[in-house]
Write an enzyme that holds these catalytic residues in place. Structure first.
Site, mmCIF file in Angstrom:
data_model
loop_
_atom_site.group_PDB
_atom_site.id
_atom_site.type_symbol
_atom_site.label_atom_id
_atom_site.label_comp_id
_atom_site.label_asym_id
_atom_site.label_seq_id
_atom_site.Cartn_x
_atom_site.Cartn_y
_atom_site.Cartn_z
ATOM 1 N N CYS A 81 29.372 29.805 81.515
ATOM 2 C CA CYS A 81 29.579 28.503 81.945
ATOM 3 C C CYS A 81 30.764 28.604 83.021
ATOM 4 O O CYS A 81 30.597 29.182 84.034
ATOM 5 C CB CYS A 81 29.908 27.567 81.250
ATOM 6 S SG CYS A 81 29.820 25.631 81.524
ATOM 7 N N SER A 222 46.730 28.051 46.458
ATOM 8 C CA SER A 222 46.674 26.604 46.794
ATOM 9 C C SER A 222 45.422 26.391 45.755
ATOM 10 O O SER A 222 45.055 25.196 45.430
ATOM 11 C CB SER A 222 46.397 26.188 48.067
ATOM 12 O OG SER A 222 45.184 26.522 48.675
ATOM 13 N N GLY A 223 44.571 27.355 45.613
ATOM 14 C CA GLY A 223 43.219 27.057 45.192
ATOM 15 C C GLY A 223 42.113 26.752 46.052
ATOM 16 O O GLY A 223 40.737 26.784 45.599
ATOM 17 N N GLY A 224 42.509 26.881 47.192
ATOM 18 C CA GLY A 224 41.466 26.589 48.330
ATOM 19 C C GLY A 224 40.733 28.125 48.654
ATOM 20 O O GLY A 224 41.001 29.067 47.814
ATOM 21 N N VAL A 225 39.572 28.249 49.358
ATOM 22 C CA VAL A 225 38.948 29.311 49.541
ATOM 23 C C VAL A 225 40.064 30.538 50.042
ATOM 24 O O VAL A 225 39.843 31.505 49.624
ATOM 25 C CB VAL A 225 37.586 29.118 50.572
ATOM 26 C CG1 VAL A 225 36.929 30.365 50.830
ATOM 27 C CG2 VAL A 225 36.830 28.067 49.861
ATOM 28 N N ASP A 226 40.605 30.268 51.136
ATOM 29 C CA ASP A 226 41.535 31.207 51.800
ATOM 30 C C ASP A 226 42.234 32.142 50.880
ATOM 31 O O ASP A 226 42.537 33.372 50.911
ATOM 32 C CB ASP A 226 41.766 30.801 53.123
ATOM 33 C CG ASP A 226 41.007 30.132 53.931
ATOM 34 O OD1 ASP A 226 39.943 30.495 54.009
ATOM 35 O OD2 ASP A 226 41.445 29.315 54.742
ATOM 36 N N LYS A 369 36.213 31.735 58.983
ATOM 37 C CA LYS A 369 35.923 31.362 57.468
ATOM 38 C C LYS A 369 34.561 31.969 56.989
ATOM 39 O O LYS A 369 34.394 32.141 55.537
ATOM 40 C CB LYS A 369 35.715 29.555 57.714
ATOM 41 C CG LYS A 369 35.226 29.017 56.142
ATOM 42 C CD LYS A 369 36.485 29.105 55.484
ATOM 43 C CE LYS A 369 37.490 27.974 55.372
ATOM 44 N NZ LYS A 369 38.472 27.815 54.703
#
Length: 516
Positions: A81, A222-226, A369
């Site tokens: 583009c 944190s308990g998140g995926v990362d 991710k």
């Protein structure tokens, strides 16, 4: 790394998507601003260069540009583009405002003899998004694709290894876009497909062991995926030299705090030191009476730091602080590409000054991710964690409109659990495709209802589900009425304090995916 493609960002919205598509062909890629400079590119020694799209007109004064030297490096260059238009303009072609602007899905005709379009049908659909067009080819180039309205949908100069594409092969709407990029990366640039997550895990474990030695590492989990995948990777490498501090702020989804402890706690499969801080009441007290979304975010983030500081002091000196930073965090914080800074991410924008450490360890810093999820599976993390729905850092604090209380948290946890369960059933039954993100939020609206012989005055739950490629734009998912009906019935019957369920069909823009 020998096999590497660099993506030069000119401010296009798909810069990360371009790099991800390259990696999907098992070749490593990195994003750099167009301001990176030719000497840095020589130092990086890539096997290929891809120039992204952008919002500017290449022929206007002050438009982003890399200069003529870029095309003299002898490295294959693919312009997309804006990148294609800039290439033509730089090398003696002409670019101007198109007589017919093209946006969206467009039938395109390809020359299959071009190495870029090898094994691509002569006709297929691509995603166009341009106001300007290539009016005249630069000397030495030939047209290898066109549409009914765009005479130069693609051009090439094989001798100089220069290729220009007016459309966006990185977008899923381009039917053979992945094939086109793979042709460039493998066949034209000669890259070997050696970027794989199994080898990444093995290499990372070795590097972490070497760097840490007999030192101690502290990670805020944190308990998140990362952060969970970072914890799993570090634990595999250094075992109980790692201490994870999990601050449960009471704003997670239903049962998630216990699920995190089941994986990383004493009964889990990882040899590490796990500290869980149950801070529900502390957070609810801090959030009492606060209704403004940004204020809630700041309180939640600040309190997390204060609790982490308290626990860190109990642990004592550590050698390394670990973070679950991933590549989009780096790019979106303005440290990678050229696109506007989207957020000042806590992992890369300013480090905590309360922990005595020698160095930062960010084992996932180079990953997108989807790659992080693959690493999680390689490490043996359960699928329900690895493929967990995206969740904002402030948690349910911004999925509760208005003041946050323990009662409201329970309402939205229960409603969200039911909604996710019903979507899961519908997907399993083949009634619908799984949306990219879906959740329940608690509005601050209360209305009159009738339950049995009694009038009620309770809250309304808003259901949200979106389809998106990059989460920068999104459309509401088309959920069958029967699924919404079943979800509504269960929420009203099973969740105290709710008498109305709404489905939010707002796209992004003008809305956002989260309600706050």
């Amino acid at each position: 790394m020998e096999n590497k493609i660099i993506v030069i960002d000119f401010g296009g919205q798909y810069n990360q998507l371009v790099a991800r598509r390259v990696r999907e062909s098992n070749v490593y890629s990195e994003i750099y601003s167009y301001r990176v400079g030719i000497e840095k590119i020589r130092e990086l020694n890539p096997k290929g260069i891809i120039l992204t799209g952008g919002p500017n007109s290449c022929y206007l004064e002050g438009a982003p540009n890399m200069g003529q030297e870029l095309y003299e490096l002898g490295i294959p260059v693919l312009g997309l583009c804006y990148g294609a238009q800039m290439m033509m303009n730089d090398l003696g072609g002409e670019v101007g405002i198109a007589p017919v602007r093209e946006y969206g899905k467009t039938k395109t005709y390809f020359n299959g003899e071009s190495p870029l379009f090898s094994r691509i049908p002569e006709e297929s659909i691509v995603w166009m998004s341009h106001t300007d067009y290539i009016a005249k080819l630069a000397p030495g180039f030939e047209i290898v694709a066109h549409t009914d309205d765009c005479p130069v949908a693609a051009a090439q100069n094989i001798e100089r290894k220069l290729y220009a594409i007016q459309f966006h092969p990185e977008v899923l709407h381009t039917e053979y876009g992945k094939n086109i990029l793979t042709n460039f990366v493998h066949n034209i640039c000669g890259c070997e497909p050696d970027w794989r997550m199994d080898s990444f895990v093995a290499d990372s474990i070795g590097k972490i062991k070497e760097k840490v030695g007999d030192g101690k590492v502290l990670l805020a989990l944190s308990g998140g995926v990362d952060s969970s995948v970072a914890a799993g990777l570090l634990a595999k490498a250094i075992g109980n030299q790692l201490t994870c501090v999990f601050v449960d702020h009471g704003l997670m989804r239903k049962n998630e705090g216990d699920e995190v402890e089941a994986i990383f706690g004493p009964e889990g499969n990882f040899d590490l030191n796990f500290i869980r801080v149950n801070a529900h009441e502390r957070y609810y007290s801090k959030l009492a009476g606060v209704t403004e979304p940004e204020s809630k975010r700041k309180i939640i983030g600040e309190e997390f730091i204060r609790i982490f500081e308290e626990e860190s002091k109990k642990i004592g000196a550590v050698d390394f602080l670990a973070q679950g930073t991933i590549y989009p965090d780096v790019v979106e914080s303005g440290l990678g590409g050229e696109s506007a800074v989207i957020k000042s991410h806590h992992n890369v924008g300013g480090l905590p000054d309360f922990v005595d450490f020698k160095e930062i360890i960010e084992p996932l810093r180079d990953l997108f991710k989807d790659e992080v999820r693959k690493v999680g599976l390689e490490l043996g993390l359960p699928e329900y964690l690895v493929f967990r729905q995206p969740f904002p850092g402030p948690g349910l604090g911004i999925r509760i409109i208005g003041e946050v209380t323990g009662e409201k948290v329970k309402i939205v946890q229960d409603a969200d659990f039911i909604y996710r369960e019903e979507i899961g059933k519908a997907v399993a039954e083949g009634l619908m495709e799984e949306p990219n993100q879906y959740f329940a939020a608690l509005t601050n609206m209360r209305s009159v209802g009738v339950m049995g012989d009694y009038r009620t005055y309770d809250y309304a739950i808003a259901l949200r589900a979106v389809r998106t490629i990059d989460f920068m734009t999104a459309e509401a998912a088309d959920i069958p009425a029967s699924v919404l009906q079943r979800t509504m019935s269960r929420i009203i019957n099973e969740v105290n304090g709710v008498n109305r369920v709404l489905y939010d069909i707002t796209s992004k823009p003008p809305g956002t995916i989260e309600l706050e």
